[in-house]
Design a protein around this motif. Structure first.
Motif, mmCIF file in Angstrom:
data_model
loop_
_atom_site.group_PDB
_atom_site.id
_atom_site.type_symbol
_atom_site.label_atom_id
_atom_site.label_comp_id
_atom_site.label_asym_id
_atom_site.label_seq_id
_atom_site.Cartn_x
_atom_site.Cartn_y
_atom_site.Cartn_z
ATOM 1 N N ILE A 186 37.937 29.363 26.447
ATOM 2 C CA ILE A 186 37.781 29.488 27.903
ATOM 3 C C ILE A 186 36.568 30.332 28.258
ATOM 4 C CG2 ILE A 186 38.829 30.477 29.987
ATOM 5 C CD1 ILE A 186 41.555 29.677 28.687
ATOM 6 N N ILE A 187 36.428 31.474 27.617
ATOM 7 C CA ILE A 187 35.336 32.388 27.961
ATOM 8 C C ILE A 187 33.998 31.848 27.484
ATOM 9 C CG2 ILE A 187 34.410 34.727 27.670
ATOM 10 C CD1 ILE A 187 36.950 34.571 29.443
ATOM 11 N N GLY A 188 33.961 31.237 26.318
ATOM 12 C CA GLY A 188 32.711 30.658 25.821
ATOM 13 C C GLY A 188 31.844 31.698 25.135
ATOM 14 N N TYR A 189 30.532 31.544 25.283
ATOM 15 C CA TYR A 189 29.576 32.450 24.637
ATOM 16 C C TYR A 189 29.762 33.875 25.137
ATOM 17 C CZ TYR A 189 27.091 28.147 23.465
ATOM 18 O OH TYR A 189 26.761 26.909 23.004
ATOM 19 N N GLY A 190 29.444 34.815 24.285
ATOM 20 C CA GLY A 190 29.472 36.219 24.689
ATOM 21 C C GLY A 190 30.614 36.967 24.040
ATOM 22 N N ASN A 191 30.810 38.186 24.497
ATOM 23 C CA ASN A 191 31.876 39.036 23.996
ATOM 24 C C ASN A 191 33.143 38.738 24.795
ATOM 25 O OD1 ASN A 191 33.692 41.200 23.586
ATOM 26 N ND2 ASN A 191 32.013 42.475 22.873
ATOM 27 N N VAL A 192 34.060 38.006 24.210
ATOM 28 C CA VAL A 192 35.258 37.528 24.893
ATOM 29 C C VAL A 192 36.137 38.691 25.344
ATOM 30 C CG1 VAL A 192 37.350 36.131 24.623
ATOM 31 C CG2 VAL A 192 35.166 35.328 23.684
ATOM 32 N N ALA A 193 36.387 39.626 24.454
ATOM 33 C CA ALA A 193 37.251 40.766 24.794
ATOM 34 C C ALA A 193 36.684 41.543 25.982
ATOM 35 C CB ALA A 193 37.406 41.685 23.579
ATOM 36 N N GLU A 194 35.404 41.839 25.912
ATOM 37 C CA GLU A 194 34.764 42.582 26.995
ATOM 38 C C GLU A 194 34.760 41.787 28.303
ATOM 39 O OE1 GLU A 194 30.348 44.253 27.962
ATOM 40 O OE2 GLU A 194 31.051 44.444 25.884
ATOM 41 N N GLU A 195 34.517 40.501 28.202
ATOM 42 C CA GLU A 195 34.490 39.645 29.394
ATOM 43 C C GLU A 195 35.853 39.620 30.093
ATOM 44 O OE1 GLU A 195 32.472 37.379 32.099
ATOM 45 O OE2 GLU A 195 31.558 38.112 30.253
ATOM 46 N N MET A 196 36.919 39.503 29.310
ATOM 47 C CA MET A 196 38.268 39.488 29.909
ATOM 48 C C MET A 196 38.589 40.833 30.553
ATOM 49 S SD MET A 196 40.602 37.191 27.305
ATOM 50 C CE MET A 196 40.322 38.220 25.860
ATOM 51 N N ALA A 197 38.231 41.926 29.892
ATOM 52 C CA ALA A 197 38.474 43.256 30.456
ATOM 53 C C ALA A 197 37.667 43.458 31.738
ATOM 54 C CB ALA A 197 38.139 44.335 29.428
ATOM 55 N N ASP A 198 36.415 43.008 31.741
ATOM 56 C CA ASP A 198 35.578 43.111 32.944
ATOM 57 C C ASP A 198 36.163 42.291 34.089
ATOM 58 O OD1 ASP A 198 33.776 44.798 31.707
ATOM 59 O OD2 ASP A 198 32.262 43.246 31.365
ATOM 60 N N ASP A 199 36.631 41.087 33.777
ATOM 61 C CA ASP A 199 37.242 40.253 34.822
ATOM 62 C C ASP A 199 38.475 40.933 35.397
ATOM 63 O OD1 ASP A 199 35.293 38.343 34.488
ATOM 64 O OD2 ASP A 199 36.587 36.906 33.440
ATOM 65 N N PHE A 200 39.309 41.492 34.518
ATOM 66 C CA PHE A 200 40.503 42.191 35.009
ATOM 67 C C PHE A 200 40.105 43.362 35.900
ATOM 68 C CE2 PHE A 200 43.921 45.275 34.853
ATOM 69 C CZ PHE A 200 44.989 44.484 35.264
ATOM 70 N N ASP A 201 39.127 44.132 35.475
ATOM 71 C CA ASP A 201 38.661 45.268 36.266
ATOM 72 C C ASP A 201 38.138 44.804 37.623
ATOM 73 O OD1 ASP A 201 38.042 48.141 36.478
ATOM 74 O OD2 ASP A 201 35.958 47.469 36.473
ATOM 75 N N THR A 202 37.361 43.741 37.627
ATOM 76 C CA THR A 202 36.783 43.220 38.871
ATOM 77 C C THR A 202 37.861 42.721 39.819
ATOM 78 O OG1 THR A 202 34.739 42.591 37.765
ATOM 79 C CG2 THR A 202 35.236 41.461 39.832
ATOM 80 N N TYR A 203 38.822 41.965 39.298
ATOM 81 C CA TYR A 203 39.791 41.306 40.173
ATOM 82 C C TYR A 203 41.076 42.081 40.384
ATOM 83 C CZ TYR A 203 36.521 37.532 39.616
ATOM 84 O OH TYR A 203 35.375 36.778 39.607
ATOM 85 N N TYR A 204 41.307 43.144 39.637
ATOM 86 C CA TYR A 204 42.472 43.986 39.918
ATOM 87 C C TYR A 204 42.057 45.395 40.319
ATOM 88 C CZ TYR A 204 46.528 46.898 39.716
ATOM 89 O OH TYR A 204 47.485 47.814 40.055
ATOM 90 N N THR A 205 41.473 46.115 39.411
ATOM 91 C CA THR A 205 41.224 47.539 39.607
ATOM 92 C C THR A 205 40.437 47.816 40.885
ATOM 93 O OG1 THR A 205 41.187 47.729 37.208
ATOM 94 C CG2 THR A 205 40.414 49.626 38.449
ATOM 95 N N LEU A 206 39.464 46.973 41.184
ATOM 96 C CA LEU A 206 38.613 47.197 42.356
ATOM 97 C C LEU A 206 39.209 46.662 43.655
ATOM 98 C CD1 LEU A 206 35.169 46.284 40.718
ATOM 99 C CD2 LEU A 206 36.185 48.558 41.013
ATOM 100 N N THR A 207 40.342 45.938 43.574
ATOM 101 C CA THR A 207 40.830 45.238 44.762
ATOM 102 C C THR A 207 42.321 45.419 45.025
ATOM 103 O OG1 THR A 207 39.196 43.559 44.112
ATOM 104 C CG2 THR A 207 40.592 43.002 45.950
ATOM 105 N N PHE A 208 43.051 46.152 44.191
ATOM 106 C CA PHE A 208 44.501 46.178 44.305
ATOM 107 C C PHE A 208 45.009 46.681 45.663
ATOM 108 C CE2 PHE A 208 43.803 50.447 42.637
ATOM 109 C CZ PHE A 208 44.708 51.209 43.363
ATOM 110 N N LEU A 209 44.309 47.597 46.300
ATOM 111 C CA LEU A 209 44.765 48.080 47.612
ATOM 112 C C LEU A 209 44.762 46.957 48.649
ATOM 113 C CD1 LEU A 209 43.056 51.588 47.782
ATOM 114 C CD2 LEU A 209 45.490 51.085 47.441
ATOM 115 N N GLU A 210 43.793 46.074 48.558
ATOM 116 C CA GLU A 210 43.747 44.930 49.472
ATOM 117 C C GLU A 210 44.888 43.950 49.178
ATOM 118 O OE1 GLU A 210 41.748 44.502 52.181
ATOM 119 O OE2 GLU A 210 41.119 46.551 51.734
#
Length: 185
Positions: free
Chosen positions: A52-76
């Motif tokens: 699914i993630i494709g090229y790049g660092n998969v572990a880091e990409e998934m963690a970054d996505d989680f941070d972007t879509y949860y950690t930065l937005t959970f109050l909303e």
């Protein structure tokens, strides 16, 4: 609001919505949909995650996505009643897994070669499933289409541009037709 959410989670194969044109609550709902996609990806096997993630660092990409879509937005999400306090606790537990693993302290955690054997990633997969169940989204799966385009930079160097389109589909959907060049999970 609930009808809008119902439409988003019942979409079939339709064109991608661009977050650039969204504002306000629609943008938050789009981010929530991306969080669900991220949680589904986190819950899958290492091979599926890599596909699914494709090229790049998969572990880091998934963690970054989680941070972007949860950690930065959970109050909303709380403000829009997309998550409640109990669900927030489950999501916070997943967030803690990532916060407790810096690259300096645990480089193997971030090494894609160990995604399938690292015990912590197994815990993350389990926790992602728990979160999906608590959100009542465990009936969804993701389907994706990847395109790779070769182009040239301004200086003439070859570049590979990879684009992945991911959509949510109900697991019970029997009439879903995969993309021609895509894969489904």
């Amino acid at each position: 609001m609930k009808n809008f959410l119902k439409r988003i989670f019942n979409r079939k194969n339709e064109s991608t919505i661009s977050y650039d044109t969204m504002t306000g609550d629609k943008l938050i709902i789009w981010k929530f949909e991306e969080l669900v996609k991220t949680l589904i990806t986190l819950s899958l096997s290492a091979n599926q995650q890599k596909n699914i993630i494709g090229y790049g660092n998969v572990a880091e990409e998934m963690a970054d996505d989680f941070d972007t879509y949860y950690t930065l937005t959970f109050l909303e999400y709380i403000r829009l009643n997309l998550i409640n306090q109990e669900q927030k606790k489950e999501l916070d537990s997943l967030d803690e897994y990532f916060k407790n693993h810096s690259y300096e302290k645990d480089p193997d955690f971030w090494n894609d070669d160990f995604l399938d054997t690292n015990f912590e990633w197994r815990l993350i997969r389990d926790q992602a499933l728990i979160v999906l169940k608590s959100l009542d989204k465990d009936d969804l799966e993701i389907h994706y289409e990847r395109t790779v385009e070769e182009t040239k930079s301004e200086s003439g160097e070859s570049l590979m541009i990879e684009r992945t389109k991911i959509i949510l589909v109900k697991k019970s959907e029997k009439n879903w037709v995969p993309y021609e060049k895509g894969k489904s999970i």
